[in-house]
Design a protein around this motif. Structure first.
Motif, PDB file in Angstrom:
ATOM      1  N   GLY A  29       0.840  -1.196   0.000  1.00  0.00           N
ATOM      2  CA  GLY A  29       0.000   0.000   0.000  1.00  0.00           C
ATOM      3  C   GLY A  29       0.869   1.237   0.000  1.00  0.00           C
ATOM      4  O   GLY A  29       2.071   1.184   0.276  1.00  0.00           O
ATOM      5  N   PHE A  30       0.271   2.371  -0.322  1.00  0.00           N
ATOM      6  CA  PHE A  30       1.004   3.617  -0.442  1.00  0.00           C
ATOM      7  C   PHE A  30       0.491   4.631   0.563  1.00  0.00           C
ATOM      8  O   PHE A  30      -0.713   4.774   0.751  1.00  0.00           O
ATOM      9  N   CYS A  31       1.421   5.345   1.201  1.00  0.00           N
ATOM     10  CA  CYS A  31       1.072   6.374   2.176  1.00  0.00           C
ATOM     11  C   CYS A  31       1.397   7.742   1.566  1.00  0.00           C
ATOM     12  O   CYS A  31       2.509   7.961   1.094  1.00  0.00           O
ATOM     13  N   TYR A  32       0.414   8.619   1.566  1.00  0.00           N
ATOM     14  CA  TYR A  32       0.585   9.947   0.992  1.00  0.00           C
ATOM     15  C   TYR A  32       0.449  11.016   2.062  1.00  0.00           C
ATOM     16  O   TYR A  32      -0.315  10.858   3.015  1.00  0.00           O
ATOM     17  N   ALA A  33       1.175  12.122   1.876  1.00  0.00           N
ATOM     18  CA  ALA A  33       1.068  13.265   2.783  1.00  0.00           C
ATOM     19  C   ALA A  33      -0.289  13.915   2.580  1.00  0.00           C
ATOM     20  O   ALA A  33      -0.746  14.095   1.448  1.00  0.00           O
TER      21      ALA A  33
END
Length: 68
Positions: A29-33
């Motif tokens: 999964g990807f974590c974005y600001a």
């Protein structure tokens, strides 16, 4: 010749094996600001983990991208 072929590469421990495509227990999964335009990727984590800020990662393999 057979011995040379069998000795190619190196032994992979369990951690290294999981880094091979298809070897993850869960998809990545990807974590974005938050609040940044355009969105800035801050981390990649397994979909069964949380982002460093405690948020749920965006997991594109799920229909809505949210773990339930």
């Amino acid at each position: 010749m057979k011995k040379q072929i069998l000795n190619l590469g190196k032994f992979l421990n369990k951690k290294d094996q999981k880094l091979i495509n298809g070897g993850f227990d869960y998809p990545v999964g990807f974590c974005y600001a938050v609040g940044v335009n355009p969105p800035q990727l801050i981390a990649k984590v397994l979909c069964n983990e949380l982002c460093p800020d405690g948020a749920t990662p965006f997991c594109p393999v799920f229909d809505d991208g949210i773990r339930n």
